[in-house]
Design a protein around this motif. Structure first.
Motif, mmCIF file in Angstrom:
data_model
loop_
_atom_site.group_PDB
_atom_site.id
_atom_site.type_symbol
_atom_site.label_atom_id
_atom_site.label_comp_id
_atom_site.label_asym_id
_atom_site.label_seq_id
_atom_site.Cartn_x
_atom_site.Cartn_y
_atom_site.Cartn_z
ATOM 1 N N VAL A 61 0.831 -1.206 0.000
ATOM 2 C CA VAL A 61 0.000 0.000 0.000
ATOM 3 C C VAL A 61 0.870 1.263 0.000
ATOM 4 N N LEU A 62 1.917 1.299 0.825
ATOM 5 C CA LEU A 62 2.759 2.500 0.875
ATOM 6 C C LEU A 62 3.464 2.751 -0.457
ATOM 7 N N ILE A 63 3.961 1.690 -1.083
ATOM 8 C CA ILE A 63 4.610 1.845 -2.390
ATOM 9 C C ILE A 63 3.579 2.257 -3.447
ATOM 10 N N ARG A 64 2.402 1.659 -3.417
ATOM 11 C CA ARG A 64 1.345 2.029 -4.367
ATOM 12 C C ARG A 64 0.925 3.490 -4.165
ATOM 13 N N ASN A 65 0.716 3.901 -2.920
ATOM 14 C CA ASN A 65 0.336 5.289 -2.648
ATOM 15 C C ASN A 65 1.419 6.251 -3.114
ATOM 16 N N PHE A 66 2.661 5.935 -2.822
ATOM 17 C CA PHE A 66 3.802 6.753 -3.235
ATOM 18 C C PHE A 66 3.794 6.914 -4.753
ATOM 19 N N ASN A 67 3.730 5.786 -5.464
ATOM 20 C CA ASN A 67 3.819 5.811 -6.926
ATOM 21 C C ASN A 67 2.567 6.374 -7.594
ATOM 22 N N SER A 68 1.452 6.429 -6.877
ATOM 23 C CA SER A 68 0.250 7.038 -7.442
ATOM 24 C C SER A 68 0.373 8.563 -7.495
ATOM 25 N N MET A 69 1.256 9.117 -6.708
ATOM 26 C CA MET A 69 1.457 10.578 -6.684
ATOM 27 C C MET A 69 2.739 10.980 -7.392
ATOM 28 N N VAL A 70 3.809 10.280 -7.099
ATOM 29 C CA VAL A 70 5.127 10.626 -7.627
ATOM 30 C C VAL A 70 5.318 9.944 -8.969
ATOM 31 N N HIS A 71 5.660 10.732 -9.988
ATOM 32 C CA HIS A 71 5.914 10.200 -11.320
ATOM 33 C C HIS A 71 7.415 10.213 -11.594
ATOM 34 N N LYS A 72 7.819 9.576 -12.671
ATOM 35 C CA LYS A 72 9.253 9.344 -12.898
ATOM 36 C C LYS A 72 10.083 10.620 -12.972
ATOM 37 N N VAL A 132 11.351 13.761 -5.197
ATOM 38 C CA VAL A 132 10.791 13.467 -3.878
ATOM 39 C C VAL A 132 11.926 13.436 -2.856
ATOM 40 N N TYR A 133 11.719 14.188 -1.793
ATOM 41 C CA TYR A 133 12.655 14.228 -0.674
ATOM 42 C C TYR A 133 12.149 13.248 0.376
ATOM 43 N N LEU A 134 12.945 12.228 0.652
ATOM 44 C CA LEU A 134 12.618 11.218 1.649
ATOM 45 C C LEU A 134 13.339 11.603 2.936
ATOM 46 N N LEU A 135 12.585 12.070 3.929
ATOM 47 C CA LEU A 135 13.185 12.597 5.143
ATOM 48 C C LEU A 135 13.394 11.502 6.194
ATOM 49 N N GLY A 136 13.974 10.409 5.767
ATOM 50 C CA GLY A 136 14.455 9.392 6.678
ATOM 51 C C GLY A 136 13.527 8.233 6.962
ATOM 52 N N ASP A 137 14.165 7.180 7.481
ATOM 53 C CA ASP A 137 13.511 5.938 7.889
ATOM 54 C C ASP A 137 12.669 5.342 6.767
ATOM 55 N N VAL A 138 13.299 5.187 5.622
ATOM 56 C CA VAL A 138 12.621 4.594 4.464
ATOM 57 C C VAL A 138 12.313 3.124 4.752
ATOM 58 N N THR A 139 13.286 2.415 5.325
ATOM 59 C CA THR A 139 13.100 1.006 5.666
ATOM 60 C C THR A 139 13.551 0.786 7.113
ATOM 61 N N HIS A 140 13.224 -0.395 7.631
ATOM 62 C CA HIS A 140 13.691 -0.770 8.968
ATOM 63 C C HIS A 140 13.486 -2.270 9.140
ATOM 64 N N HIS A 141 14.435 -2.915 9.797
ATOM 65 C CA HIS A 141 14.383 -4.354 10.090
ATOM 66 C C HIS A 141 14.337 -5.218 8.838
ATOM 67 N N VAL A 142 15.042 -4.794 7.795
ATOM 68 C CA VAL A 142 15.204 -5.622 6.594
ATOM 69 C C VAL A 142 16.680 -5.617 6.220
ATOM 70 N N SER A 192 14.007 0.675 -4.794
ATOM 71 C CA SER A 192 14.042 0.707 -6.262
ATOM 72 C C SER A 192 12.635 0.710 -6.865
ATOM 73 N N LYS A 193 11.632 0.311 -6.101
ATOM 74 C CA LYS A 193 10.252 0.306 -6.590
ATOM 75 C C LYS A 193 9.602 1.678 -6.520
ATOM 76 N N LEU A 194 10.241 2.629 -5.835
ATOM 77 C CA LEU A 194 9.686 3.971 -5.678
ATOM 78 C C LEU A 194 10.062 4.848 -6.862
ATOM 79 N N LYS A 195 9.075 5.496 -7.462
ATOM 80 C CA LYS A 195 9.298 6.352 -8.630
ATOM 81 C C LYS A 195 9.943 7.676 -8.235
ATOM 82 N N GLY A 196 10.397 8.382 -9.244
ATOM 83 C CA GLY A 196 10.872 9.744 -9.069
ATOM 84 C C GLY A 196 12.369 9.859 -8.827
ATOM 85 N N HIS A 197 12.817 11.095 -8.824
ATOM 86 C CA HIS A 197 14.194 11.428 -8.494
ATOM 87 C C HIS A 197 14.244 11.565 -6.981
#
Length: 173
Positions: free
Chosen positions: A32-43, A47-57, A67-72
């Motif tokens: 859902v988070l990746i789908r929501n992200f990609n529904s707004m952000v285009h290639k 997009v500024y990612l202000l931290g904690d993109v992933t955790h416990h992986v 790599s599944k997240l669109k945009g610069h």
């Protein structure tokens, strides 16, 4: 278009319960988070990612999810970020000040600050880390503090556009 987000915590099962996120499991949350992200952000969007993109992986899984997240993508490191594959980002910083996007400067950091460059002269501070609900942003505005939490938890699990933030803050574009 320019977007901001924070605290996706992709891969982090416990965040669902810790923040009362509306997902059955981590697989659903990631999807859902990746789908929501990609529904707004285009290639071609930034997009500024202000931290904690992933955790416990693992690092490999983290890079695969990112790599599944669109945009610069531009990363402002958070306390849970790993040494991701740098080629996935246009830049990686601990703090960044943006100028030229509007009538004031915008300070970006994972953590909320009490003061930031030009904070007493109308500049805006965007952050994450606290997993606030949107009411926090309303409270900051009511107190005359130009600080905005762009985290997923307070923004209906979507990135926030620069235009939406400027309108909310009543700042000239």
């Amino acid at each position: 278009m320019i977007y901001f987000t924070s605290d996706m915590h992709l891969g982090h099962e416990a965040i669902i319960h810790m923040c009362n996120r509306p997902f059955k499991n981590v697989e659903e949350m990631n999807k859902v988070l990746i789908r929501n992200f990609n529904s707004m952000v285009h290639k071609n969007d930034t997009v500024y990612l202000l931290g904690d993109v992933t955790h416990h992986v693992s690092l490999d899984e983290a890079n695969e999810l990112i790599s599944k997240l669109k945009g610069h993508k531009i990363l402002i490191r958070g306390n849970h970020d790993k040494k991701y594959d740098e080629s996935l980002f246009e830049g990686i910083y601990d703090f960044l000040e943006l100028k030229g996007y509007c009538s004031t400067s915008i300070s970006l950091m994972h953590y909320p600050m009490l003061e930031w460059p030009k904070s007493r002269h109308g500049s805006i501070h965007l952050h994450g880390h606290q997993h606030n609900r949107f009411e926090y942003n309303i409270q900051m505005k009511e107190q005359g503090i130009k600080r905005y939490d762009v985290g997923m938890d307070g923004n209906d699990y979507f990135p926030v556009s620069l235009n939406r933030i400027l309108e909310f803050m009543e700042v000239e574009k």
